[in-house]
Design an enzyme around this catalytic site. Structure first.
Site, PDB file in Angstrom:
ATOM      1  N   PHE A   1     -21.965  26.105  43.241  1.00 37.33           N
ATOM      2  CA  PHE A   1     -19.929  25.861  43.043  1.00 37.33           C
ATOM      3  C   PHE A   1     -19.443  27.080  44.077  1.00 37.33           C
ATOM      4  O   PHE A   1     -20.252  27.867  44.031  1.00 37.33           O
ATOM      5  CB  PHE A   1     -19.788  25.994  42.030  1.00 37.33           C
ATOM      6  CG  PHE A   1     -18.349  25.250  41.930  1.00 37.33           C
ATOM      7  CD1 PHE A   1     -17.942  24.172  42.216  1.00 37.33           C
ATOM      8  CD2 PHE A   1     -17.408  26.283  41.337  1.00 37.33           C
ATOM      9  CE1 PHE A   1     -16.460  23.763  42.163  1.00 37.33           C
ATOM     10  CE2 PHE A   1     -15.604  25.982  41.314  1.00 37.33           C
ATOM     11  CZ  PHE A   1     -15.354  24.372  42.049  1.00 37.33           C
TER      12      PHE A   1
ATOM     13  N   ASN B   1     -17.572  28.766  43.681  1.00 36.48           N
ATOM     14  CA  ASN B   1     -17.014  29.873  43.357  1.00 36.48           C
ATOM     15  C   ASN B   1     -18.896  31.313  42.898  1.00 36.48           C
ATOM     16  O   ASN B   1     -18.624  32.855  42.083  1.00 36.48           O
ATOM     17  CB  ASN B   1     -16.267  31.018  42.601  1.00 36.48           C
ATOM     18  CG  ASN B   1     -16.360  29.509  40.843  1.00 36.48           C
ATOM     19  OD1 ASN B   1     -17.629  29.192  40.623  1.00 36.48           O
ATOM     20  ND2 ASN B   1     -15.195  29.603  40.508  1.00 36.48           N
ATOM     21  N   LYS B   2     -19.540  30.524  42.855  1.00 33.24           N
ATOM     22  CA  LYS B   2     -21.105  31.206  41.793  1.00 33.24           C
ATOM     23  C   LYS B   2     -21.945  32.054  43.208  1.00 33.24           C
ATOM     24  O   LYS B   2     -20.852  32.558  43.843  1.00 33.24           O
ATOM     25  CB  LYS B   2     -22.087  29.726  41.806  1.00 33.24           C
ATOM     26  CG  LYS B   2     -21.208  29.008  40.521  1.00 33.24           C
ATOM     27  CD  LYS B   2     -21.263  29.591  39.126  1.00 33.24           C
ATOM     28  CE  LYS B   2     -19.863  28.820  38.576  1.00 33.24           C
ATOM     29  NZ  LYS B   2     -20.255  27.351  38.070  1.00 33.24           N
ATOM     30  N   ASN B   3     -22.856  32.640  42.477  1.00 25.84           N
ATOM     31  CA  ASN B   3     -23.150  33.437  43.047  1.00 25.84           C
ATOM     32  C   ASN B   3     -23.940  33.369  44.133  1.00 25.84           C
ATOM     33  O   ASN B   3     -23.988  34.558  45.555  1.00 25.84           O
ATOM     34  CB  ASN B   3     -24.191  34.647  42.553  1.00 25.84           C
ATOM     35  CG  ASN B   3     -23.852  35.567  41.419  1.00 25.84           C
ATOM     36  OD1 ASN B   3     -22.934  35.070  41.188  1.00 25.84           O
ATOM     37  ND2 ASN B   3     -24.240  36.208  41.271  1.00 25.84           N
TER      38      ASN B   3
END
Ligand SMILES: *Cc1c(COP(=O)(O)O)cnc(C)c1O
Length: 378
Positions: free
Chosen positions: A181, A183-185
């Site tokens: 997604f 906003n993930k790393n």
């Protein structure tokens, strides 16, 4: 908006643009060679035999439950301190969840003792969630699971590239589920990955991610197959080549960006020391992925007021998470469950900005705003 310091930001540049353009020029848009390469490289990263790319971590969690034959009449133990998808994925199968508490304010991962207390004759699996990319107590949790004949699924949405005792997070249990997604790393917009060492889980996941069909459009395009059978009630949980290409570009940056997240986390801890906030995970084991930076306000603090003051200073914050057992969808069935630590920490938690391109002056600005927002009004 615009924020002086946003909660998260992408590290996107020319590599991502070139990767997308290459796919567009190839004229093959879904589940082909690029997806296969992402699966191979992700499996190598985690050190597992199989990686199955899917449309989201939620899809990966659902497929993991299905592949482990979880269904009506079964129970799965999950932390209430997680994103709601961790529990919803169990419910999709007709099974029910039982909520476990977390360890304490210093460690927001699920408590092995609380897992043990939630085991019943109906228990079939445990889903752990590596909060902020910090490792759960995997050796102990795996031991409990073995003793009771339970499967372990890792919600590793926060944890790509993280390790504990030399083993990647996501590779400890029967299946590991990652999110790509925005906003993930490792961000592709939407996307996810199921990893496993078990051939049968990988086979089921591959089948069910694409309608339970025995061959893919790609196989038919390659001339390997002409028709197909449908052998299970599958879904459309496929990823496309555009996102897979973004995933490959982001994978190249993952180690460097996780290291930057670590450096920012250490700088936050240095600058926040002495303020009346608790900083979880200061003595965390292993090599975390530092996905987010949670702080705990003092007991009794007015969190809404704190967040409002941060907002006024131009600093975006968030809450990870409202506990699942307090949501209306879950509350009635789970009103009796006692999760004192989850209830305490989820009232006090605030997530500060953390992203790999954050500059030193951004960290200082956030800390200054925290200091100002903690002061008494008036
Ligand atoms: C983001 C997240 C998910 C869901 O991921 P999607 O890819 O958006 O489905 C699940 N669990 C946790 C802990 C998450 O942070």
């Amino acid at each position: 908006m615009p924020w002086r310091v946003p909660l998260a930001d992408l590290d996107y540049g020319e590599a991502e643009q070139a990767a997308v353009m290459d796919v567009l020029r190839s004229r093959w848009l879904t589940m082909g060679a690029v997806t296969r390469e992402l699966e191979q490289r992700f499996a190598a990263l985690v050190g597992v035999r199989h990686a199955v790319a899917v449309s989201s971590a939620t899809a990966a969690l659902h497929l993991a439950c299905l592949a482990l034959d979880i269904g009506p009449g079964d129970e799965v133990i999950v932390p209430s301190l997680s994103f709601v998808a961790t529990a919803n994925a169990v419910r999709y199968t007709g099974a029910q969840v039982r909520f476990a508490d977390v360890i304490g304010p210093h460690d927001l991962t699920v408590s092995p003792a609380s897992i043990r207390a939630q085991i019943t004759p109906r228990s079939k699996a445990i889903i752990v969630m590596h909060y902020a990319g910090f490792p759960c107590r995997m050796p102990e949790i795996v031991r409990i699971a073995r003793q009771h004949g339970l499967a372990v699924i890792e919600d590793a949405a926060h944890a790509p590239g993280a390790r504990l005792d030399g083993t990647a997070l996501g590779a400890w249990g029967e299946a590991g589920c990652f999110s790509f997604f925005s906003n993930k790393n490792l961000a592709t917009g939407e996307g996810g990955m199921l990893v496993t060492d078990r051939e049968e889980i990988a086979r089921q996941a591959r089948l069910l991610r694409s309608h339970g069909m025995t061959t893919l459009s790609w196989d038919r395009h390659q001339g390997h197959a002409h028709s197909y059978d449908v052998v299970g009630l599958g879904y459309n949980y496929r990823i496309d080549e555009i996102r897979a290409a973004l995933g490959l570009a982001q994978l190249d940056k993952l180690a460097r960006n996780n290291a930057r997240r670590r450096a920012i986390t250490l700088e936050y801890r240095r600058q926040l020391a002495g303020l009346p906030v608790e900083l979880p995970f200061q003595d965390a084991a292993g090599e975390p992925a530092y996905h987010i930076f949670p702080i705990l306000l003092p007991p009794g603090a007015d969190r809404a007021d704190f967040i409002e003051r941060m907002h006024t200073a131009g600093i975006q914050t968030s809450i990870h998470y409202p506990p699942i057992h307090r949501f209306r969808l879950y509350y009635r069935r789970h009103a009796q469950v006692s999760l004192p630590i989850t209830d305490d920490v989820t009232r006090r938690e605030v997530t500060l900005p953390l992203y790999p391109t954050m500059r030193a002056e951004d960290v200082s600005a956030v800390v200054a705003a925290v200091r100002g927002s903690l002061k008494d009004r008036g």
